[in-house]
Design a protein around this motif. Structure first.
Motif, short mmCIF file in Angstrom:
data_model
loop_
_atom_site.label_atom_id
_atom_site.label_comp_id
_atom_site.label_asym_id
_atom_site.label_seq_id
_atom_site.Cartn_x
_atom_site.Cartn_y
_atom_site.Cartn_z
N GLY A 1 11.23 -52.19 -119.17
CA GLY A 1 10.34 -52.51 -120.27
C GLY A 1 9.64 -53.85 -120.10
O GLY A 1 9.23 -54.47 -121.08
N VAL A 2 9.49 -54.29 -118.85
CA VAL A 2 8.82 -55.55 -118.56
C VAL A 2 7.45 -55.23 -117.97
O VAL A 2 7.35 -54.53 -116.97
N GLU A 3 6.42 -55.75 -118.61
CA GLU A 3 5.06 -55.49 -118.14
C GLU A 3 4.82 -56.22 -116.82
O GLU A 3 5.09 -57.41 -116.70
N TYR A 4 4.30 -55.47 -115.84
CA TYR A 4 3.99 -56.07 -114.54
C TYR A 4 2.70 -56.88 -114.70
O TYR A 4 1.73 -56.39 -115.28
N PRO A 5 2.66 -58.11 -114.21
CA PRO A 5 1.50 -58.97 -114.46
C PRO A 5 0.25 -58.59 -113.69
O PRO A 5 0.33 -58.00 -112.62
N GLN A 6 -0.88 -58.93 -114.24
CA GLN A 6 -2.17 -58.82 -113.56
C GLN A 6 -2.62 -60.25 -113.29
O GLN A 6 -3.23 -60.88 -114.14
N CYS A 7 -2.29 -60.77 -112.14
CA CYS A 7 -2.59 -62.17 -111.82
C CYS A 7 -3.92 -62.30 -111.10
O CYS A 7 -4.31 -61.47 -110.35
#
Length: 97
Positions: free
Chosen positions: A91-97
Motif C-alpha cells: 500500500g505504498v505509492e511508488y514515486p514519480q521522481c
C-alpha cells in the motif's frame, strides 16, 4: 520453477553493507538508510510476499525513495517490477521522481 543464483544475494548484501556505513539524512525526520529496507530482501529476491516488517519499513522510508532512485547502485534494486509490486502490496505509492 526458476533457479536462483547466489550472486544476487551477495550483491544485495554488499549494497546494504556499503550503504549502512554511510547513511544520509534528509531535511525530514526520516534517516535515509537503505539498510532499513533489509526486511524486504526475502520479498525482493524470491517470490515470497512482503512481511509486515517490510511494509512498515517501506512506509517509513518512503520520503527517501527519490533519493534512492537517483543513486545508480541502489536504483538497480528499487526500480524493478518486483520492487514496485512489493510497494503496491504494502500500500505504498511508488514515486514519480
Amino acid at each position: 520453477m526458476h533457479k536462483f543464483s547466489f550472486v544476487p544475494y551477495c550483491v544485495v548484501a554488499l549494497v546494504v553493507v556499503v550503504l549502512f556505513s554511510g547513511g544520509t539524512r534528509t531535511a525530514e525526520a526520516v534517516t535515509c538508510d537503505v539498510s532499513e529496507l533489509s526486511p524486504c530482501m526475502a520479498a525482493i529476491t524470491s517470490p515470497k510476499p512482503p512481511s509486515t516488517t517490510c511494509c512498515s519499513k517501506l512506509k517509513e522510508q518512503k520520503p527517501c525513495f527519490c533519493q534512492y532512485l537517483k543513486n545508480p547502485t541502489i536504483k538497480q534494486f528499487v526500480d524493478t517490477p518486483r520492487a514496485k509490486k512489493i510497494a503496491s502490496t504494502c500500500g505504498v505509492e511508488y514515486p514519480q521522481c
